[in-house]
Design a protein around this motif. Structure first.
Motif, PDB file in Angstrom:
ATOM      1  N   UNK A  26       1.353  13.990  -0.670  1.00 57.23           N
ATOM      2  CA  UNK A  26       1.223  12.571  -0.398  1.00 57.23           C
ATOM      3  C   UNK A  26       2.144  12.065  -1.452  1.00 57.23           C
ATOM      4  N   UNK A  27       2.429  12.432  -2.533  1.00 56.80           N
ATOM      5  CA  UNK A  27       3.806  11.951  -3.480  1.00 56.80           C
ATOM      6  C   UNK A  27       4.993  11.992  -3.023  1.00 56.80           C
ATOM      7  N   UNK A  28       5.353  13.124  -2.400  1.00 53.45           N
ATOM      8  CA  UNK A  28       6.631  13.369  -1.769  1.00 53.45           C
ATOM      9  C   UNK A  28       6.671  12.291  -0.463  1.00 53.45           C
ATOM     10  N   UNK A  29       5.534  12.177   0.395  1.00 52.40           N
ATOM     11  CA  UNK A  29       5.429  11.267   1.536  1.00 52.40           C
ATOM     12  C   UNK A  29       5.553   9.927   0.928  1.00 52.40           C
ATOM     13  N   UNK A  30       4.771   9.343  -0.147  1.00 54.95           N
ATOM     14  CA  UNK A  30       5.012   8.061  -0.736  1.00 54.95           C
ATOM     15  C   UNK A  30       6.299   7.732  -1.099  1.00 54.95           C
ATOM     16  N   UNK A  60       4.466 -17.608  -9.621  1.00 45.44           N
ATOM     17  CA  UNK A  60       4.500 -16.253  -9.804  1.00 45.44           C
ATOM     18  C   UNK A  60       3.516 -15.444  -9.463  1.00 45.44           C
ATOM     19  N   UNK A  61       3.857 -14.040  -9.060  1.00 48.07           N
ATOM     20  CA  UNK A  61       2.940 -13.315  -8.407  1.00 48.07           C
ATOM     21  C   UNK A  61       2.905 -11.932  -9.272  1.00 48.07           C
ATOM     22  N   UNK A  62       1.592 -11.196  -9.387  1.00 47.75           N
ATOM     23  CA  UNK A  62       1.478 -10.275 -10.016  1.00 47.75           C
ATOM     24  C   UNK A  62       0.734  -8.879  -9.268  1.00 47.75           C
ATOM     25  N   UNK A  63       1.272  -7.766  -9.737  1.00 43.14           N
ATOM     26  CA  UNK A  63       0.722  -6.509  -9.040  1.00 43.14           C
ATOM     27  C   UNK A  63       1.201  -5.493  -9.596  1.00 43.14           C
ATOM     28  N   UNK A  64       0.405  -4.242  -9.366  1.00 43.54           N
ATOM     29  CA  UNK A  64       1.006  -2.858  -9.534  1.00 43.54           C
ATOM     30  C   UNK A  64       0.534  -2.027  -8.454  1.00 43.54           C
ATOM     31  N   UNK A  65       1.653  -1.925  -7.499  1.00 44.43           N
ATOM     32  CA  UNK A  65       1.345  -1.281  -6.165  1.00 44.43           C
ATOM     33  C   UNK A  65       1.481   0.162  -5.912  1.00 44.43           C
ATOM     34  N   UNK A  66       0.859   0.942  -7.155  1.00 47.63           N
ATOM     35  CA  UNK A  66       1.099   2.380  -7.159  1.00 47.63           C
ATOM     36  C   UNK A  66       0.538   3.108  -6.288  1.00 47.63           C
ATOM     37  N   UNK A  67      -0.684   2.603  -5.480  1.00 46.50           N
ATOM     38  CA  UNK A  67      -1.583   3.090  -4.707  1.00 46.50           C
ATOM     39  C   UNK A  67      -0.965   3.149  -3.331  1.00 46.50           C
ATOM     40  N   UNK A  68      -0.131   2.273  -2.834  1.00 50.27           N
ATOM     41  CA  UNK A  68       0.655   2.230  -1.754  1.00 50.27           C
ATOM     42  C   UNK A  68       1.652   3.234  -1.607  1.00 50.27           C
ATOM     43  N   UNK A  69       2.042   3.956  -2.586  1.00 53.27           N
ATOM     44  CA  UNK A  69       3.251   4.981  -2.608  1.00 53.27           C
ATOM     45  C   UNK A  69       2.762   6.065  -3.249  1.00 53.27           C
ATOM     46  N   UNK A  70       1.645   6.328  -3.912  1.00 56.68           N
ATOM     47  CA  UNK A  70       1.035   7.697  -4.243  1.00 56.68           C
ATOM     48  C   UNK A  70       1.600   7.920  -5.603  1.00 56.68           C
ATOM     49  N   UNK A  71       2.064   6.784  -6.337  1.00 54.73           N
ATOM     50  CA  UNK A  71       2.514   6.954  -7.793  1.00 54.73           C
ATOM     51  C   UNK A  71       1.093   6.886  -8.762  1.00 54.73           C
ATOM     52  N   UNK A  72       1.505   6.701 -10.129  1.00 57.67           N
ATOM     53  CA  UNK A  72       0.453   6.687 -11.072  1.00 57.67           C
ATOM     54  C   UNK A  72       0.919   5.865 -12.197  1.00 57.67           C
ATOM     55  N   UNK A  73      -0.071   5.139 -12.819  1.00 56.84           N
ATOM     56  CA  UNK A  73       0.127   4.372 -13.797  1.00 56.84           C
ATOM     57  C   UNK A  73      -0.262   5.064 -15.030  1.00 56.84           C
ATOM     58  N   UNK A  74       0.477   5.205 -16.129  1.00 58.08           N
ATOM     59  CA  UNK A  74      -0.029   6.011 -17.384  1.00 58.08           C
ATOM     60  C   UNK A  74      -1.327   5.566 -17.975  1.00 58.08           C
ATOM     61  N   UNK A 103       8.775   4.972   0.374  1.00 60.57           N
ATOM     62  CA  UNK A 103       9.254   3.874  -0.445  1.00 60.57           C
ATOM     63  C   UNK A 103      10.910   3.757  -0.221  1.00 60.57           C
ATOM     64  N   UNK A 104      11.711   4.770  -0.126  1.00 59.46           N
ATOM     65  CA  UNK A 104      12.972   4.785   0.088  1.00 59.46           C
ATOM     66  C   UNK A 104      13.457   4.403   1.474  1.00 59.46           C
ATOM     67  N   UNK A 105      12.516   4.430   2.372  1.00 65.88           N
ATOM     68  CA  UNK A 105      12.994   4.479   3.652  1.00 65.88           C
ATOM     69  C   UNK A 105      12.071   3.159   4.271  1.00 65.88           C
ATOM     70  N   UNK A 106      11.570   2.447   3.235  1.00 62.12           N
ATOM     71  CA  UNK A 106      10.912   1.242   3.615  1.00 62.12           C
ATOM     72  C   UNK A 106      10.042   1.473   4.953  1.00 62.12           C
ATOM     73  N   UNK A 107       9.085   2.412   4.848  1.00 65.03           N
ATOM     74  CA  UNK A 107       8.403   2.398   5.979  1.00 65.03           C
ATOM     75  C   UNK A 107       6.650   2.802   5.556  1.00 65.03           C
ATOM     76  N   UNK A 108       5.714   2.425   6.273  1.00 65.66           N
ATOM     77  CA  UNK A 108       4.333   2.717   5.727  1.00 65.66           C
ATOM     78  C   UNK A 108       4.024   4.190   5.632  1.00 65.66           C
TER      79      UNK A 108
END
Length: 259
Positions: free
Chosen positions: A240-244, A129-143, A248-253
């Motif tokens: 940045x959020x809109x870019x992220x 198993x692997x674990x991760x919360x990759x919000x920073x890669x897409x500009x999201x936020x953890x509550x 995310x949906x276009x599978x690009x960096x």
């Protein structure tokens, strides 16, 4: 919809299986509410001593939130707050039911997968198993409540590393930092979980209930997602959020600019 949550009773143990393998057991708001409602309803039965939460198949425990809901629910800071407040219902239910809850992690736990596992009382994971919360890669936020619960489990330094780098960590490292309680080979996973359920189910239910409630009362962070409103305003109105989101949906960096 009716088979997206499989509920099985085995003696004093109730097994809850998220059955959405086609989306790697992603949590839509509908299934999130259904799990929370099921936990709360079945917890009223005094003959239920333990819950086990797992996912169908061997690829993912829970792969995260259902991305198909992102565009609608993350459109503004207000809708994002409402979305996370609804998602918080599951974390609250996991912690509020008097019975212990074991996360049987038979595959990767990404994003909400890790967050849900953290809210369970015990976590037993397969070695792969692997674990991760990759919000920073897409500009999201953890509550806020989820962030604080992660800090309580692994400490500030490890929580910062997980949330700021967005890196995936393997089960042995997750065990080393306290994110999971036990790591076993795939063929031994169910036996390990059943051994834990047998121990818990044989112990005094009122003692387990009191112990869980005392510890939760001492350690529980605020359950109000809305204390993070100022960060939601900054992040979910940012370019940045809109870019992220687009990346995310276009599978690009994504290319972040801090604005």
């Amino acid at each position: 919809m009716n088979n997206e949550l499989i509920v099985e009773r085995q003696g004093h143990v109730v097994w809850l299986t998220v059955n959405r393998p086609e989306v790697r057991n992603a949590l839509s708001l509908a299934i999130t509410k259904r799990i929370a409602d099921t936990l709360r309803e079945l917890s009223k039965d005094r003959t239920v001593r333990v819950f086990v939460l797992t996912g169908a198949g061997d690829r993912a425990f829970v792969s995260g939130a259902d991305v198909r809901e992102f565009r609608e629910h993350l459109a503004t800071p207000e809708t994002a707050l409402n979305y996370d407040a609804l998602a918080e219902e599951l974390q609250s239910a996991l912690r509020e039911v008097p019975q212990p809850v074991i996360a049987m992690i038979q595959g990767h736990a990404v994003g909400s997968g890790t967050i849900v596992a953290v809210s369970c009382d015990f976590r037993i994971a397969v070695r792969t198993a692997k674990f991760g919360i990759p919000v920073a890669k897409f500009g999201f936020l953890v509550p806020v409540p989820d962030t604080l619960r992660l800090v309580q489990l692994v400490g500030p330094a490890k929580a910062k590393r997980m949330l700021m780098t967005g890196e995936m960590i393997e089960a042995p490292e997750a065990h080393a930092i306290g994110l999971v309680d036990q790591v076993v080979d795939a063929e031994n996973l169910k036996a390990a979980v059943e051994a834990m359920t047998a121990t818990l189910a044989s112990n005094a239910p009122l003692t387990l209930k009191a112990t869980k409630q005392i510890i939760e009362g001492m350690a529980a962070p605020t359950s109000d997602v809305r204390v993070g409103a100022r960060w939601y305003t900054e992040i979910f109105r940012s370019r940045d959020f809109q870019e992220g989101l687009d990346a995310f949906f276009n599978k690009r960096k994504p290319e972040f600019k801090g604005e």
